[in-house]
Design an enzyme around this catalytic site. Sequence first.
Site, PDB file in Angstrom:
ATOM      1  N   LYS A   1       0.882  -0.954   0.275  1.00 53.38           N
ATOM      2  CA  LYS A   1       0.240  -0.104  -0.515  1.00 53.38           C
ATOM      3  C   LYS A   1       1.341   1.213  -0.323  1.00 53.38           C
ATOM      4  O   LYS A   1       1.950   1.473   0.243  1.00 53.38           O
ATOM      5  CB  LYS A   1      -0.986   0.001   1.181  1.00 53.38           C
TER       6      LYS A   1
ATOM      7  N   TYR B   1     -12.531  -2.927  -3.615  1.00 51.98           N
ATOM      8  CA  TYR B   1     -13.003  -2.779  -2.249  1.00 51.98           C
ATOM      9  C   TYR B   1     -14.349  -3.037  -2.461  1.00 51.98           C
ATOM     10  O   TYR B   1     -14.781  -2.852  -1.290  1.00 51.98           O
ATOM     11  CB  TYR B   1     -11.894  -1.552  -1.830  1.00 51.98           C
TER      12      TYR B   1
ATOM     13  N   PHE C   1     -15.606   3.869   5.492  1.00 51.51           N
ATOM     14  CA  PHE C   1     -14.390   4.413   5.459  1.00 51.51           C
ATOM     15  C   PHE C   1     -14.008   3.669   3.740  1.00 51.51           C
ATOM     16  O   PHE C   1     -13.438   4.396   3.916  1.00 51.51           O
ATOM     17  CB  PHE C   1     -13.779   3.958   6.359  1.00 51.51           C
TER      18      PHE C   1
ATOM     19  N   ARG D   1      -2.133 -13.849   4.719  1.00 54.47           N
ATOM     20  CA  ARG D   1      -2.511 -13.483   6.435  1.00 54.47           C
ATOM     21  C   ARG D   1      -2.199 -13.322   7.857  1.00 54.47           C
ATOM     22  O   ARG D   1      -2.265 -12.413   8.103  1.00 54.47           O
ATOM     23  CB  ARG D   1      -4.391 -13.767   6.163  1.00 54.47           C
TER      24      ARG D   1
ATOM     25  N   THR E   1      -5.910  -6.117  10.736  1.00 56.20           N
ATOM     26  CA  THR E   1      -6.470  -5.244   9.772  1.00 56.20           C
ATOM     27  C   THR E   1      -5.320  -4.309  10.624  1.00 56.20           C
ATOM     28  O   THR E   1      -5.054  -2.653  10.132  1.00 56.20           O
ATOM     29  CB  THR E   1      -8.211  -5.542   9.786  1.00 56.20           C
TER      30      THR E   1
ATOM     31  N   ARG F   1       2.279  -5.864   9.942  1.00 60.91           N
ATOM     32  CA  ARG F   1       1.269  -4.011  10.311  1.00 60.91           C
ATOM     33  C   ARG F   1       1.375  -4.358  11.738  1.00 60.91           C
ATOM     34  O   ARG F   1       1.856  -2.799  11.854  1.00 60.91           O
ATOM     35  CB  ARG F   1      -0.190  -4.850  10.170  1.00 60.91           C
TER      36      ARG F   1
ATOM     37  N   ASN G   1      -2.819   0.836   6.454  1.00 63.73           N
ATOM     38  CA  ASN G   1      -2.144  -0.499   7.361  1.00 63.73           C
ATOM     39  C   ASN G   1      -0.866  -1.080   6.132  1.00 63.73           C
ATOM     40  O   ASN G   1      -0.770  -2.465   6.338  1.00 63.73           O
ATOM     41  CB  ASN G   1      -3.206  -1.567   7.889  1.00 63.73           C
TER      42      ASN G   1
ATOM     43  N   HIS H   1      -2.601  -5.686   1.508  1.00 64.06           N
ATOM     44  CA  HIS H   1      -3.415  -6.347   1.443  1.00 64.06           C
ATOM     45  C   HIS H   1      -3.290  -7.845   0.948  1.00 64.06           C
ATOM     46  O   HIS H   1      -1.700  -7.624   0.337  1.00 64.06           O
ATOM     47  CB  HIS H   1      -3.992  -5.754   0.382  1.00 64.06           C
TER      48      HIS H   1
ATOM     49  N   GLU I   1      -9.750 -11.250  -7.527  1.00 67.86           N
ATOM     50  CA  GLU I   1      -8.640  -9.994  -6.788  1.00 67.86           C
ATOM     51  C   GLU I   1      -7.195 -10.128  -8.463  1.00 67.86           C
ATOM     52  O   GLU I   1      -7.171  -8.926  -8.802  1.00 67.86           O
ATOM     53  CB  GLU I   1      -8.422  -9.855  -5.972  1.00 67.86           C
TER      54      GLU I   1
HETATM   55  P1  IDP Z   1      -8.088  -6.857   5.981  1.00 73.97           P
HETATM   56  O1  IDP Z   1      -7.481  -5.263   5.033  1.00 73.97           O
HETATM   57  O2  IDP Z   1      -7.429  -6.904   6.791  1.00 73.97           O
HETATM   58  O3  IDP Z   1      -8.983  -7.964   4.928  1.00 73.97           O
HETATM   59  P2  IDP Z   1     -11.190  -5.451   5.593  1.00 73.97           P
HETATM   60  O4  IDP Z   1     -12.109  -5.247   7.024  1.00 73.97           O
HETATM   61  O5  IDP Z   1     -10.741  -6.130   4.479  1.00 73.97           O
HETATM   62  O6  IDP Z   1      -9.367  -5.603   6.294  1.00 73.97           O
HETATM   63  O7  IDP Z   1     -10.557  -3.870   4.909  1.00 73.97           O
HETATM   64  C1  IDP Z   1     -10.360  -3.153   3.805  1.00 73.97           C
HETATM   65  C2  IDP Z   1      -9.264  -2.208   4.231  1.00 73.97           C
HETATM   66  O8  IDP Z   1      -9.493  -1.304   4.497  1.00 73.97           O
HETATM   67  C3  IDP Z   1      -8.193  -2.629   5.577  1.00 73.97           C
HETATM   68  O9  IDP Z   1      -6.626  -3.206   5.171  1.00 73.97           O
HETATM   69  C4  IDP Z   1      -7.934  -1.434   6.332  1.00 73.97           C
HETATM   70  O10 IDP Z   1      -6.329  -0.159   4.653  1.00 73.97           O
HETATM   71  C5  IDP Z   1      -9.196  -0.475   5.511  1.00 73.97           C
HETATM   72  N1  IDP Z   1     -10.015  -0.546   6.881  1.00 73.97           N
HETATM   73  C6  IDP Z   1     -10.553  -1.674   7.683  1.00 73.97           C
HETATM   74  N2  IDP Z   1     -11.343  -1.155   8.820  1.00 73.97           N
HETATM   75  C7  IDP Z   1     -11.311   0.127   8.621  1.00 73.97           C
HETATM   76  C8  IDP Z   1     -11.848   1.659  10.040  1.00 73.97           C
HETATM   77  O11 IDP Z   1     -12.349   1.269  10.514  1.00 73.97           O
HETATM   78  N3  IDP Z   1     -11.064   2.057   9.185  1.00 73.97           N
HETATM   79  C9  IDP Z   1     -10.340   3.057   8.420  1.00 73.97           C
HETATM   80  N4  IDP Z   1     -10.294   1.977   7.620  1.00 73.97           N
HETATM   81  C10 IDP Z   1      -9.957   0.876   7.931  1.00 73.97           C
HETATM   82 MG    MG Z   2      -9.961  -7.684   3.706  1.00 76.99          MG
END
Ligand code: IDP
Ligand code: MG
Length: 141
Positions: A9, A49, A57, A85, A91, A102, A112, A115, A126
């Site tokens: 990212k 996404y 968000f 993962r 996350t 992370r 973070n 991905h 994807e």
């Molecule tokens: P993941 O990347 O661990 O699978 P997801 O829940 O799929 O997490 O969320 C996708 C991406 O959205 C996250 O990696 C992060 O960049 C962003 N994200 C997730 N939750 C939040 C939040 O509560 N606030 C802001 N950004 C978020």
């Molecule tokens: Mg995800």
Amino acid sequence: MERSLVLIKPDAMERNLSGAIISRLEGLGLKLVALKMLHMDRALAEKHYAPHREKPFFPSLVAYISSAPIAVAVFEGEEAVELIRKAMGATDPSKAKAGTIRADFGLDIEHNTIHGSDSPSTAEKEIKLFFSGDEIYDRRR
Ligand code: IDP
Ligand code: MG
């Protein structure tokens, strides 16, 4: 063989962490089978996404992921999705286990660092968004 899509990212690119992250994933025994840089446009970011379209968000996430060129990779190996993962961590970097990507590099829950696909079927979808078949290499020999 299982494959997973990885995005390095913008926050990681900004801090020159792409090599460190690729190195960690190679260290798991996974093979890099596709790699390129890409400045995602809004349409691609919204597709990638799409499962989060209704989340508060989402607009900020789409703006962030399309804010700068990123590195995009496909890794292949047994249990590639699960291995990546685990190596990524939770996350929210403040909740990620010590030693995960992370925990070590993430800035906050949005910025973070990495991905990784969340299931083999998500990975297939994807990967198709980012790579054509001839950009993915057979490295099994
Ligand atoms: P993941 O990347 O661990 O699978 P997801 O829940 O799929 O997490 O969320 C996708 C991406 O959205 C996250 O990696 C992060 O960049 C962003 N994200 C997730 N939750 C939040 C939040 O509560 N606030 C802001 N950004 C978020
Ligand atoms: Mg995800």
